[in-house]
Design an enzyme around this catalytic site. Sequence first.
Site, PDB file in Angstrom:
ATOM      1  N   HIS A 385       0.817  -1.217   0.000  1.00  0.00           N
ATOM      2  CA  HIS A 385       0.000   0.000   0.000  1.00  0.00           C
ATOM      3  C   HIS A 385       0.852   1.270   0.000  1.00  0.00           C
ATOM      4  CE1 HIS A 385      -3.699   2.004   0.004  1.00  0.00           C
ATOM      5  NE2 HIS A 385      -4.344   1.343   0.937  1.00  0.00           N
ATOM      6  N   ASP A 389      -2.139   2.381  -4.578  1.00  0.00           N
ATOM      7  CA  ASP A 389      -3.382   2.781  -3.920  1.00  0.00           C
ATOM      8  C   ASP A 389      -4.436   1.693  -4.084  1.00  0.00           C
ATOM      9  OD1 ASP A 389      -2.332   5.223  -3.135  1.00  0.00           O
ATOM     10  OD2 ASP A 389      -2.960   6.230  -4.978  1.00  0.00           O
TER      11      ASP A 389
END
Length: 414
Positions: A385, A389
């Site tokens: 992450h 995204d």
Amino acid sequence: MAEIKAPVFPESVADGTIVEWHVTEGQQVNRDDLLAEIETDKVVLEVVAPDNGVVTKIVKQVDDTVLSDELIAEFEAGATGSADAPAADKEDTAAPEEAPKQAGYGDLPGRPPAPHVEEKDHKDQSPAVRKAAKESGVDPKDVEGSGRGGRVTKTDMASPTLKADSSIKTDSGQPVAESVGERSEKRVPMTRLRKRVAERLLSASQDTAMLTTFNEVNMKPLMDLRAQYKDRFEKRHGVRLGFMSLFVRAATEALKRFPAVNASLDGDDIVYHGYYDIGVAVSSDRGLVVPVLRDTDRMSMADVESRIRELGGLAQKGKLGLEDMTGGTFTISNGGVFGSLMSTPILNPPQTAILGMHAINDRPMAVNGKVEILPMMYLALSYDHRMIDGKEAVQFLVTIKELVEDPSLLLLDL
């Protein structure tokens, strides 16, 4: 006098360990005969004879650590010696060590001593096999050998397959684990490869912001396509048509649309790769390995199937080279071949994403207001992450789903 040296390791491999000598001092060998095996963090490398001659001196013994291009033995070309010298004439070739105890476990009260195997009965076995026999209590004579001429190797002793007429005995003549109610234990050292895999997986879970998103794909269109063309495909290309080739093609197309998923992190820098090297996770007897398909955007489905088959065979034999597993910008893992319905695959750093395929099961699905039984597969995408995204990750996985459910989209570049 010539020198036998360890192979030249790449920069990512610091050293290796001698796991087995297939010859002894004074033994005559032919050119390209296997002399020794060196296990690194990634693969097991073979050292072969440079010419016909005799191994005059073994410098590095079993379990010794060796560096890149380091001297491990001396060799005299053209000399003659014993053609069938026993594999363990010298007592100092591999001094057996007591298996290490784990705190709080090895000293449990009432724990029976490990069965003892007489070393004198196995002078014809390699030092590594003799050591494994002492630690496990398994008689090499009872084990099916996979080595040259049926010879038992260290790998055979780690996961022994017993002969049909074998009976593992202790000093008292009683079976080790055959008697009713008896509980047995076997302690084997973790291989360097297994250690390295464990370290990388632990590092991935601790040093990345790993998140997993799921989706499901209707496999019926792909299964119908395969059923219709598999015979013609195999006849034309000489290789069977599987599902992995289409997933590789679909993943490659999705990587083109979402470059961040094909990128990697290098410190504070993001490295966007202009090529597509997809690793395919393979389970082998030595542990999990990830051979890499290079430039998948230039490969046909037949090329992918052929290369996967070739790399899988090399993995099972422990013959993968370092060049087969270095690099890689994305990974696909297929736990479905073992029956896994759903899982969260762990990242393969420095890659930022990995796709997990799973078992195909018939399930009731709502289609146009009606219930139909369809072959469905769960897909999982684990991603870092910090780099990717959630929106990109979900769209990437949906793209693969759409391409698999309608393969004509790949053909029409839609």
